[in-house]
Structure formats: C-alpha cells, structure tokens
Motif scaffolding. Structure first.
Motif, PDB file in Angstrom:
ATOM      1  N   ALA A 295      22.469  -7.753   0.174  1.00 46.78           N
ATOM      2  CA  ALA A 295      21.478  -7.537  -0.875  1.00 46.78           C
ATOM      3  C   ALA A 295      21.678  -8.536  -2.000  1.00 46.78           C
ATOM      4  N   TYR A 296      20.589  -9.159  -2.435  1.00 50.53           N
ATOM      5  CA  TYR A 296      20.693 -10.117  -3.525  1.00 50.53           C
ATOM      6  C   TYR A 296      21.224  -9.463  -4.796  1.00 50.53           C
ATOM      7  N   LYS A 297      20.976  -8.173  -4.959  1.00 54.92           N
ATOM      8  CA  LYS A 297      21.433  -7.459  -6.150  1.00 54.92           C
ATOM      9  C   LYS A 297      22.950  -7.519  -6.295  1.00 54.92           C
TER      10      LYS A 297
ATOM     11  N   SER B 254      18.830  -1.811  -4.471  1.00 58.36           N
ATOM     12  CA  SER B 254      17.510  -2.411  -4.686  1.00 58.36           C
ATOM     13  C   SER B 254      17.138  -2.263  -6.159  1.00 58.36           C
ATOM     14  N   PRO B 255      16.350  -3.184  -6.690  1.00 61.82           N
ATOM     15  CA  PRO B 255      15.991  -3.111  -8.114  1.00 61.82           C
ATOM     16  C   PRO B 255      14.943  -2.026  -8.369  1.00 61.82           C
ATOM     17  N   ILE B 256      15.296  -1.021  -9.184  1.00 59.54           N
ATOM     18  CA  ILE B 256      14.313   0.023  -9.505  1.00 59.54           C
ATOM     19  C   ILE B 256      14.118   0.174 -11.014  1.00 59.54           C
ATOM     20  N   ALA B 257      14.731  -0.727 -11.799  1.00 57.45           N
ATOM     21  CA  ALA B 257      14.621  -0.631 -13.257  1.00 57.45           C
ATOM     22  C   ALA B 257      13.171  -0.717 -13.725  1.00 57.45           C
ATOM     23  N   GLU B 258      12.354  -1.447 -12.937  1.00 58.36           N
ATOM     24  CA  GLU B 258      10.953  -1.629 -13.338  1.00 58.36           C
ATOM     25  C   GLU B 258      10.173  -0.314 -13.373  1.00 58.36           C
ATOM     26  N   TRP B 259      10.679   0.704 -12.728  1.00 60.83           N
ATOM     27  CA  TRP B 259       9.985   1.995 -12.717  1.00 60.83           C
ATOM     28  C   TRP B 259      10.244   2.802 -13.990  1.00 60.83           C
ATOM     29  N   GLY B 260      11.290   2.464 -14.705  1.00 57.04           N
ATOM     30  CA  GLY B 260      11.571   3.162 -15.950  1.00 57.04           C
ATOM     31  C   GLY B 260      12.116   4.568 -15.788  1.00 57.04           C
ATOM     32  N   PHE B 261      12.691   4.874 -14.636  1.00 59.08           N
ATOM     33  CA  PHE B 261      13.264   6.200 -14.433  1.00 59.08           C
ATOM     34  C   PHE B 261      14.451   6.417 -15.373  1.00 59.08           C
ATOM     35  N   LYS B 262      14.530   7.581 -15.964  1.00 63.16           N
ATOM     36  CA  LYS B 262      15.637   7.925 -16.861  1.00 63.16           C
ATOM     37  C   LYS B 262      16.580   8.947 -16.248  1.00 63.16           C
ATOM     38  N   VAL B 263      16.053   9.860 -15.419  1.00 65.07           N
ATOM     39  CA  VAL B 263      16.863  10.918 -14.820  1.00 65.07           C
ATOM     40  C   VAL B 263      16.606  10.935 -13.314  1.00 65.07           C
ATOM     41  N   MET B 264      17.679  10.816 -12.547  1.00 58.75           N
ATOM     42  CA  MET B 264      17.594  10.819 -11.092  1.00 58.75           C
ATOM     43  C   MET B 264      18.329  12.041 -10.545  1.00 58.75           C
ATOM     44  N   MET B 265      17.717  12.733  -9.595  1.00 59.29           N
ATOM     45  CA  MET B 265      18.353  13.849  -8.913  1.00 59.29           C
ATOM     46  C   MET B 265      18.605  13.456  -7.465  1.00 59.29           C
TER      47      MET B 265
ATOM     48  N   HIS C 194      27.852   8.731  -8.158  1.00 54.63           N
ATOM     49  CA  HIS C 194      28.860   7.813  -8.705  1.00 54.63           C
ATOM     50  C   HIS C 194      28.234   6.490  -9.154  1.00 54.63           C
ATOM     51  N   TYR C 195      27.390   5.911  -8.304  1.00 57.90           N
ATOM     52  CA  TYR C 195      26.861   4.578  -8.595  1.00 57.90           C
ATOM     53  C   TYR C 195      25.576   4.580  -9.419  1.00 57.90           C
ATOM     54  N   GLY C 196      24.848   5.693  -9.430  1.00 58.39           N
ATOM     55  CA  GLY C 196      23.555   5.744 -10.095  1.00 58.39           C
ATOM     56  C   GLY C 196      23.541   5.273 -11.539  1.00 58.39           C
ATOM     57  N   PRO C 197      24.439   5.780 -12.375  1.00 55.36           N
ATOM     58  CA  PRO C 197      24.422   5.333 -13.780  1.00 55.36           C
ATOM     59  C   PRO C 197      24.611   3.828 -13.931  1.00 55.36           C
ATOM     60  N   MET C 198      25.472   3.233 -13.097  1.00 54.71           N
ATOM     61  CA  MET C 198      25.747   1.803 -13.191  1.00 54.71           C
ATOM     62  C   MET C 198      24.625   0.959 -12.602  1.00 54.71           C
ATOM     63  N   GLU C 199      24.152   1.344 -11.419  1.00 53.84           N
ATOM     64  CA  GLU C 199      23.220   0.511 -10.678  1.00 53.84           C
ATOM     65  C   GLU C 199      21.754   0.827 -10.948  1.00 53.84           C
TER      66      GLU C 199
ATOM     67  N   GLU D   4      20.593   8.823 -15.842  1.00 50.10           N
ATOM     68  CA  GLU D   4      21.448   9.991 -15.852  1.00 50.10           C
ATOM     69  C   GLU D   4      21.281  10.687 -14.502  1.00 50.10           C
ATOM     70  N   MET D   5      22.301  11.456 -14.094  1.00 50.72           N
ATOM     71  CA  MET D   5      22.298  12.001 -12.746  1.00 50.72           C
ATOM     72  C   MET D   5      22.293  13.527 -12.742  1.00 50.72           C
ATOM     73  N   VAL D   6      21.571  14.067 -11.763  1.00 51.62           N
ATOM     74  CA  VAL D   6      21.609  15.494 -11.463  1.00 51.62           C
ATOM     75  C   VAL D   6      21.952  15.623  -9.993  1.00 51.62           C
ATOM     76  N   PHE D   7      22.962  16.420  -9.680  1.00 53.72           N
ATOM     77  CA  PHE D   7      23.374  16.626  -8.290  1.00 53.72           C
ATOM     78  C   PHE D   7      22.990  18.025  -7.835  1.00 53.72           C
ATOM     79  N   GLY D   8      22.489  18.127  -6.630  1.00 54.75           N
ATOM     80  CA  GLY D   8      22.151  19.431  -6.077  1.00 54.75           C
ATOM     81  C   GLY D   8      22.023  19.374  -4.570  1.00 54.75           C
ATOM     82  N   SER D   9      21.819  20.512  -3.956  1.00 55.34           N
ATOM     83  CA  SER D   9      21.593  20.565  -2.520  1.00 55.34           C
ATOM     84  C   SER D   9      20.242  19.951  -2.201  1.00 55.34           C
ATOM     85  N   VAL D  10      19.994  19.659  -0.926  1.00 56.30           N
ATOM     86  CA  VAL D  10      18.694  19.118  -0.557  1.00 56.30           C
ATOM     87  C   VAL D  10      17.592  20.126  -0.873  1.00 56.30           C
TER      88      VAL D  10
END
Length: 416
Positions: A52-54, A365-376, A384-389, A393-399
């Motif tokens: 990945a180029y990223k 993959s680059p997703i900054a262009e979407w402007g997401f602030k909170v990912m579940m 682990h990697y979400g905040p950095m990459e 902010e992260m929310v963890f849960g079952s499927v």
C-alpha cells in the motif's frame, strides 16, 4: 557471527545469477548475521507487506521498481497484503488521484516480480496455506500470528523489502520462530471462564494479551469450546497489533499445544497471568476511546471478512436499511466478494446501504477525505490502529452491536 553459505548461495552472491538475486542475497546475509543466523533455509511461500502506498511511500514504490528493473522474479509462491485503496472503485472511495497513481505504480512493480495478486491479509483462506511445520516468510502481522498459532507453520515477522528478497531467493535466515527451541511457551495465561468465549471476547482477549505479552509466547489454558477460524483470526490479529505477538499456544486447540507440557517444551513459565470475565469487560471498556453515542462509520473486515462473516451481517440486518447518518463498510478479499455476488448477498446488502470495499481495509487506505470522527468496529486490530491511521475515535463492539448501531444511527450496546 558469519553466515555460512552453500556453494549455490555463494554463486548468487558472486553475481552469477544476475543483479537482483545478488542484491537479495546481500540483504538476507546482513539481516541473518544481524540476528545471529548460521544459515539460510528453504521456504515454501512468502506473503508481502509492501502493498500500500500509504505505508510504502515513494521510497517503497521506487525500491520495488528498482528490483523489478533489475530482473527480479519470485521463485516461490508469493502473495500480497491488501491493496492500498478500493480495488474496484477508488474514485468512489474519494482516493486522491496522486495517491492512486503511486498505488498503481506499486502494483505494476510487484506484478513484474511475479506476485500472486490476492491483495488480502488472510492469504490462508485458499490462496497460500502452509502446512504444519513448513518454513515460510510472511510479513503481515495478523497473518504471521495465524500461520504460527493456528497452522503450526514457521515464520518470523518479516519486514518490507526483506520479504521480497525471500521471495526472489526462496530462502530465509534460520532464526527465531523457524527454530523449535524458540517456539516454546514463556508465559502462562490462565483463562478462568465457565463457558466458551463469545465472538467479541476473542479480539478483546487478543488485544489485552498483546499488551501484556509484547513479543513473548503465551500459553493459554482453560479455553472452552471449539473456536472457529474466524474467531482465532480475530484473536491473533488483535494480539499482533496491540503487542508484537507472533505465536500463541492454546492448550487443546492449537497444533503445538496438545498438552500444557508440550506447549512449554520443558520451559517453566516466567509469569502467570489470570484472566477472568471481569478482565475481559475491563479490556472492552478501555478499547472504547469514544464514550458518546454518536458514530459516523461502522467498519468491518480487519482482517478481511470471510463469506461466513458477510452472511452473518446479512442475517443481522434482516432486510433493514442502514441509517442515513452512518456508513457501514465491509472489507473483504476477491474470493469472499465473488461468493457474495454469486449468492446474491452483495446485491442485497448494497440495496440496504452497505458498501463493500474490495481488497483493501480502513487502516491502509486513505479515508481522511470522508471526515469521519467516530469509527465503530468488531476488530481489536482496528481499535489499535484506527486513531493513528484513520484519525478517528474508536468504539468496539460485537458484530451484532455494530450492525444495530448502523441501523439505529447511534452506538447501540447489548448488556454483557
């Protein structure tokens, strides 16, 4: 320590088999000697992380192109990690054009080298499946942990470019987890549960084990039931991300741990860690860096979702549409996507508002262009990697919780 070469290997080093093989040999010798290897050993396959180029940047792309220009060719089956952008619709994924250009240059370079273009972090699902005891040279952290732990194959966590050299030569330095004595357990994990783990508890357990073990080899005792490969995939991926775990033994479940004694191989535990339901719940709470109810995107498929996991999402949705306020993206490899298409599942999911992202993932993959602030997510690795990459902010849960949140439009949790 000077690494001992065979006459055939010396011939490569002398440049008699071309500049690419000479360069690959020079690099493997330096790496091997740096880690105290006495020799290079044959390997059966490679899995590349220069994908990945990223993460490769200009230097990685140019290095791959240089090796290809020198005539480098893989001599053992060599697969590759996920594509650095949506392989089907990079423009629809808002990938910057200049990024896409560099990703395609990287793709062209590894194709010239002879890569098997699976573009997945789960090559063991039908593409590249090493047998018990086989030596391989893999790089992707979760795939390395799965190969060592679940399959009983032998690989260290290779680095980019080094993995290319292994693929060109079909060799790797004989150090670390290639050696039986280096695969013995070091830390006892006493899992005290009166039931089999629930699906979400596998990545939570892996997440905490990675933090506690670092790169040490843990031996888990007390795991009830029979976890499926998807659950073990989630466990290994989280442990490899939050720590540097490349091998776990699970007594009665993984192939090198039929008994506790076999797992430790004569070693005495240097530490014993007790793990209870309370510890799992506390870990889950700490995995949530976002404490509010709002969520922008639900991201599933880190590691890549299997067809079984995609079917689970379809069943959980049961015909309900995704909220207009939330995106639900599923990341999967080409085989799982093809099956979902043949089964009519992809069409159904997309009609409900789900987006299938092909052969890539949210981390690379680059997703900054979407402007997401909170990912579940249901992935410990993604947590682990979400905040950095991803800058989220992260929310963890079952499927189940992830799907319900995508439908409701806010974070939905089930009492656990």
């Amino acid at each position: 320590m000077t690494l001992q070469l065979t006459p055939e290997q010396q011939n490569i080093l002398d440049g008699n088999e071309g500049p690419a093989r000479k360069l690959a040999m020079e690099i493997l010798i330096k790496v091997g000697e740096g880690f105290g290897a006495q020799r290079l050993i044959p390997i059966q396959s490679v899995h590349l992380v220069l994908h990945a180029y990223k993460s490769a940047f200009d230097a990685g792309v140019e290095a791959a192109e240089r090796i290809a220009d020198m005539g480098g060719k893989f001599t053992v089956p060599t697969t590759i990690d996920p594509y650095g952008m949506d392989a089907e619709d990079w423009e629809g994924a808002k990938t910057p054009k200049e990024y896409a250009v560099m990703q395609k240059r990287l793709e062209a370079a590894v194709n010239r080298l002879g890569v098997i273009p699976v573009w997945t972090c789960t090559p063991y699902y039908g593409f590249n499946m090493p047998k018990f005891g086989e030596n391989v040279a893999w790089s992707e952290s979760s795939a390395v942990a799965f190969a060592n732990t679940v399959l009983g194959a032998r690989t260290n966590r290779q680095a980019a470019i080094v993995d290319i050299c292994c693929g060109i030569l079909g060799l790797a330095p004989e150090v670390g987890l290639h050696l039986a004595e280096e695969r013995r357990g070091q830390v006892l994990i006493d899992l005290r549960m009166d039931r089999a783990l629930q699906a979400w508890e596998y990545p939570a357990l892996g997440f905490r084990l990675g933090q506690l073990l670092g790169n040490r080899i843990g031996v888990v005792v007390g795991m009830l039931g029979t976890p499926d490969t998807e659950e073990l995939k989630a466990l290994c991926a989280a442990a490899a991300a939050s720590g540097s775990v490349a091998l776990l033994h699970i007594v009665g479940i993984t192939p090198e741990a039929r008994t506790l004694e076999e797992a430790f191989g004569g070693n005495h535990p240097e530490e014993t860690i007790t793990f209870t339901k309370k510890d799992l719940l506390e870990t889950r709470e700490k995995m949530n860096t976002h404490k509010g109810k709002n969520v922008d995107i639900v991201a599933l498929g880190c590691p890549h979702y299997t067809i079984n996991e995609i079917i689970t999402v379809q069943k959980l949705l049961n015909g309900r549409k995704i909220s207009d306020n939330v995106a639900l993206w599923i990341y999967a490899n080409s085989a799982a996507i093809a099956l979902a298409e043949k089964m009519g599942i992809r069409k159904d999911l997309e009609s409900l508002g789900v987006t299938i992202r092909a052969q890539t993932c949210m981390i690379i993959s680059p997703i900054a262009e979407w402007g997401f602030k909170v990912m579940m997510t249901d992935s410990g690795k993604c947590v682990h990697y979400g905040p950095m990459e991803c800058g989220t902010e992260m929310v963890f849960g079952s499927v189940e919780e992830c799907v319900e949140s995508a439908v409701c439009g806010y974070v939905w949790t089930k009492e656990v």
